[in-house]
Write a protein that holds these residues in place. Structure first.
Motif, mmCIF file in Angstrom:
data_model
loop_
_atom_site.group_PDB
_atom_site.id
_atom_site.type_symbol
_atom_site.label_atom_id
_atom_site.label_comp_id
_atom_site.label_asym_id
_atom_site.label_seq_id
_atom_site.Cartn_x
_atom_site.Cartn_y
_atom_site.Cartn_z
ATOM 1 N N THR A 191 0.841 -1.192 0.000
ATOM 2 C CA THR A 191 0.000 0.000 0.000
ATOM 3 C C THR A 191 0.878 1.244 0.000
ATOM 4 O O THR A 191 2.073 1.187 0.223
ATOM 5 C CB THR A 191 -0.897 0.036 1.256
ATOM 6 N N ALA A 192 0.270 2.370 -0.256
ATOM 7 C CA ALA A 192 1.020 3.634 -0.243
ATOM 8 C C ALA A 192 1.418 4.026 1.173
ATOM 9 O O ALA A 192 2.312 4.836 1.385
ATOM 10 C CB ALA A 192 0.186 4.739 -0.874
ATOM 11 N N GLN A 193 0.733 3.416 2.157
ATOM 12 C CA GLN A 193 0.968 3.788 3.545
ATOM 13 C C GLN A 193 2.301 3.296 4.070
ATOM 14 O O GLN A 193 2.965 3.958 4.843
ATOM 15 C CB GLN A 193 -0.159 3.222 4.424
ATOM 16 N N LYS A 194 2.724 2.117 3.654
ATOM 17 C CA LYS A 194 3.906 1.441 4.184
ATOM 18 C C LYS A 194 3.693 1.138 5.678
ATOM 19 O O LYS A 194 2.619 1.301 6.218
ATOM 20 C CB LYS A 194 5.174 2.246 3.946
ATOM 21 N N VAL A 195 4.740 0.673 6.340
ATOM 22 C CA VAL A 195 4.661 0.348 7.761
ATOM 23 C C VAL A 195 4.961 1.605 8.564
ATOM 24 O O VAL A 195 5.998 2.248 8.365
ATOM 25 C CB VAL A 195 5.653 -0.764 8.137
ATOM 26 N N THR A 196 4.062 1.956 9.457
ATOM 27 C CA THR A 196 4.249 3.141 10.295
ATOM 28 C C THR A 196 4.107 2.764 11.758
ATOM 29 O O THR A 196 3.378 1.832 12.111
ATOM 30 C CB THR A 196 3.216 4.237 9.956
ATOM 31 N N ALA A 197 4.794 3.493 12.605
ATOM 32 C CA ALA A 197 4.695 3.256 14.053
ATOM 33 C C ALA A 197 3.329 3.728 14.546
ATOM 34 O O ALA A 197 2.912 4.847 14.245
ATOM 35 C CB ALA A 197 5.803 4.015 14.778
ATOM 36 N N PRO A 198 2.604 2.884 15.293
ATOM 37 C CA PRO A 198 1.298 3.299 15.814
ATOM 38 C C PRO A 198 1.421 4.475 16.774
ATOM 39 O O PRO A 198 2.435 4.649 17.451
ATOM 40 C CB PRO A 198 0.805 2.046 16.558
ATOM 41 N N GLN A 199 0.372 5.283 16.826
ATOM 42 C CA GLN A 199 0.290 6.322 17.854
ATOM 43 C C GLN A 199 -0.031 5.650 19.184
ATOM 44 O O GLN A 199 -0.913 4.797 19.251
ATOM 45 C CB GLN A 199 -0.793 7.350 17.515
ATOM 46 N N LEU A 200 0.660 6.050 20.215
ATOM 47 C CA LEU A 200 0.493 5.388 21.515
ATOM 48 C C LEU A 200 -0.596 6.099 22.309
ATOM 49 O O LEU A 200 -0.343 6.833 23.258
ATOM 50 C CB LEU A 200 1.834 5.386 22.260
ATOM 51 N N ASN A 201 -1.843 5.810 21.932
ATOM 52 C CA ASN A 201 -2.983 6.498 22.557
ATOM 53 C C ASN A 201 -4.126 5.547 22.873
ATOM 54 O O ASN A 201 -5.280 5.945 22.947
ATOM 55 C CB ASN A 201 -3.469 7.624 21.652
ATOM 56 N N ARG A 202 -3.795 4.273 23.085
ATOM 57 C CA ARG A 202 -4.853 3.287 23.299
ATOM 58 C C ARG A 202 -5.182 3.090 24.774
ATOM 59 O O ARG A 202 -6.226 2.553 25.104
ATOM 60 C CB ARG A 202 -4.451 1.957 22.644
ATOM 61 N N LYS A 203 -4.282 3.510 25.632
ATOM 62 C CA LYS A 203 -4.516 3.488 27.078
ATOM 63 C C LYS A 203 -4.416 4.924 27.567
ATOM 64 O O LYS A 203 -3.403 5.590 27.353
ATOM 65 C CB LYS A 203 -3.468 2.632 27.798
ATOM 66 N N ILE A 204 -5.460 5.394 28.213
ATOM 67 C CA ILE A 204 -5.498 6.799 28.631
ATOM 68 C C ILE A 204 -5.664 6.859 30.145
ATOM 69 O O ILE A 204 -6.666 6.381 30.692
ATOM 70 C CB ILE A 204 -6.646 7.552 27.940
ATOM 71 N N ALA A 205 -4.676 7.429 30.808
ATOM 72 C CA ALA A 205 -4.726 7.554 32.258
ATOM 73 C C ALA A 205 -5.410 8.861 32.644
ATOM 74 O O ALA A 205 -5.142 9.911 32.059
ATOM 75 C CB ALA A 205 -3.319 7.527 32.840
ATOM 76 N N VAL A 206 -6.316 8.776 33.599
ATOM 77 C CA VAL A 206 -7.005 9.976 34.092
ATOM 78 C C VAL A 206 -6.863 10.043 35.610
ATOM 79 O O VAL A 206 -6.700 9.026 36.285
ATOM 80 C CB VAL A 206 -8.501 9.964 33.701
#
Length: 605
Positions: free
Chosen positions: A589-604
């Motif tokens: 794909t045009a996207q290639k492999v990218t590092a995920p954004q680290l926003n899946r766990k959110i501390a409050v």
């Protein structure tokens, strides 16, 4: 030595890959824990160590014995990385060829100071497993060759020795040929015995309660000096948490006995044989940090001293938790040298010739310095040639490009977690597992993987290329991916279980996002506040979902009991193949492999 910490606490038994804290009282008793004196390691070499610069006249009539130890090598033949020992940090430490040179230096220095030839080299488990390709593709026989060339003569079992079953580990230990189904690459590799005596006292066959494969519970070594003779007994110990660290089929035939009770048993047997200087080599975790030493090994010694106050264990060489440790716990010196050959421990022990008892044990941990930091120390040629040969044999497979990344930056793993314990490589792995189950048409909703199974950064070269070797270094196990049915409540339970043991075990996730209480004062089972899917829809406790996990987690691995015995909907191949295919598909794909954004766990708050 400094910083004495003495506490009175309910006796705790501490379990976990990274010195986790599962709290179990011993018979309801409240005891005074052993005094702990934390060690201080400031020097990069033994010859700089004040303790080791000249012979101690107090021990001039004793028998001097040196124990050189490593732990958790994990087939790291040419692995390098940053390592922190005490308050000192060293960059690009490691490789077995340099480790071999430093071990030889340490032994030579010991002999020049003490005039003793009594040196033993021991390893505390996980010598193999979760390894780079130059070990893995050769079934870790290259690592066995390196251990032999480094003159290691004693070892014990770790959990990774069970990765492909104990029969397979015993095959590579003893240099037997693989079966006919083996890869040609492995068949063509020279099969040689390692020369390592495997000792393990607390792993027994369920059928007859005998230690498997003729391994011994202990070994006795005779040492001589000053016209005197003494005997040293070395007891081998496996972590009793093994059932939570490997697949059921790999441990189902064995019982793993209580560590402290087993040590007490064989300490007594050895003393009855006239052996009064006793060493334990154990695949049990421990860590010294900020003037505190804690972990599974400390708990074991506390229990041991309750059971047998007159035990003669003077040195405890630990492993498993991949941490630095150097401390005196009661009368016992405890030491651990991080992992993957980046450091080694060097213990000088003195034995009274008449009583046969230790009169003193002093330990230090030293880095395996890079050639840049120590150009005068040259790599051991014999060991270097073993690695070079292994690299040559696997190079074609390892260097095969499987895809490209969007940038040439490394996609970092668990050594680079953010504050919520997410990392780029881990979440990329979780994404790949979710994609694998989607391709298998199993209609998964989410994916979760244990971070301990994500073993490395994902290396990207200057041309943005990702090789087969780089991908398999991240996911070396080949665990089976299973899609299971779970309720929202079970998913919540699994996420909460990350906080049971101060997050020593934690997950990387895909397909969902959740918020949780930042404060660790909140009950661990109630930390998760809200869970949502990628569309922002709330995950309901009473609704059913499909979750991709590996078979290790499905067996309750890393103490994630929420996954245990959940209904399996189907299988989606192996975790290794999932990551490779994901990288290949992204490249198309045009996207290639990218590092995920680290926003899946959110501390409050």
């Amino acid at each position: 030595m400094k910083s004495v910490a003495t506490r009175k606490l309910t006796r705790l038994f501490v379990v976990g890959l990274m010195t986790g804290l599962a709290l179990v009282s011993y018979g309801g008793r409240v005891q005074a824990d052993l005094a702990i004196i934390n060690g201080t390691d400031q020097y990069a070499k033994p010859k700089l160590e004040k303790d080791y610069q000249k012979a101690n006249q107090k021990h001039k009539n004793d028998i001097a014995v040196q124990i050189l130890g490593i732990n958790d090598l994990h087939g790291g033949l040419d692995t390098t990385g940053d390592v922190k020992i005490g308050d000192k940090s060293y960059s690009k430490a490691g490789t077995v060829s340099r480790l071999a040179a430093y071990l030889d230096q340490a032994q030579s220095h010991f002999k020049s100071v003490t005039e003793s030839d009594n040196t033993l080299r021991i390893e505390a488990g996980d010598a193999v497993g979760a390894a780079p390709a130059n070990s893995t593709l050769l079934a870790h026989e290259s690592t066995m060759h390196a251990l032999k060339a480094m003159k290691f003569s004693i070892g014990t079992l770790g959990n990774h020795e069970f990765d492909h079953g104990l029969p397979e580990f015993n095959r590579i230990l003893t240099g037997k040929k693989p079966d006919n189904s083996a890869d040609k690459l492995l068949k063509n590799y020279p099969h040689r015995t390692s020369g390592v005596d495997m000792i393990v006292a607390n792993v027994v066959n369920k059928k007859n309660q005998k230690i498997p494969y003729g391994y011994q519970p202990y070994i006795i070594k005779t040492v001589k000096q000053n016209n005197q003779t003494a005997k040293v007994g070395i007891i081998g110990i496996e972590t009793a948490t093994l059932p939570s660290l490997t697949l059921y089929q790999n441990y189902k035939d064995y019982d793993v006995l209580d560590e402290a009770e087993t040590i007490a048993k064989y300490d007594k047997i050895l003393r009855e044989k006239g052996v009064n200087a006793i060493i334990v080599v154990a695949h049990t975790g421990v860590e010294t940090k900020t003037d505190t030493t804690s972990g599974q090994s400390v708990a074991i010694l506390n229990k041991l001293n309750d059971l047998s106050p007159d035990n003669q264990v003077g040195l405890y060489v630990a492993g498993h938790s991949h941490q630095y440790a150097n401390a005196k716990v009661g009368r016992t010196q405890v030491v651990q040298a991080v992992y993957t050959g980046k450091a080694y421990d060097n213990s000088w022990c003195y034995i009274d010739g008449k009583s046969g008892r230790f009169t003193d044990v002093t330990s230090h941990v030293y880095p395996v310095l890079s050639a840049k930091d120590d150009p005068k120390t040259k790599s051991d040629k014999t060991v270097a040639n073993i690695v070079k040969d292994a690299d040559k044999r696997v190079n074609k497979k390892v260097s095969q490009v499987i895809g490209y990344a969007a940038t040439n930056e490394t996609i970092t793993g668990r050594l680079h977690n953010n504050d919520t314990l997410e990392n780029q490589a881990g979440e990329l792995v979780a994404d790949s597992q979710l994609a694998a189950a989607q391709h298998a048409q199993l209609n998964p909703d989410f994916a979760m993987t244990n971070t301990g199974g994500v073993r490395a950064d994902l290396a990207v070269n200057k041309r943005k290329a990702i090789t087969w070797g780089a991908a398999t270094a991240v996911q070396p196990f080949g665990n089976i991916l299973q899609v299971v049915d779970m309720t929202g409540a079970q998913i919540r339970q699994a996420l909460n279980q990350q906080y049971n043991e101060n997050q020593h075990y934690y997950l990387q996730i895909a397909g969902l996002q959740y918020t949780y209480h930042k404060s660790d004062e909140t009950n661990p089972s109630d930390r998760v506040i809200e869970m949502r899917d990628t569309h922002g829809t709330s995950i309901e406790d009473t609704k059913n979902y499909r979750v991709v996990i590996n078979d290790f987690l499905h067996g309750g691995g890393d103490n994630f009991t929420a996954f245990k015995n959940t209904k399996i909907v189907g299988a989606a191949g192996t975790d290794t193949d999932a990551l490779i295919k994901y990288i290949e598909e992204k490249t198309r794909t045009a996207q290639k492999v990218t590092a995920p954004q680290l926003n899946r766990k959110i501390a409050v708050e």
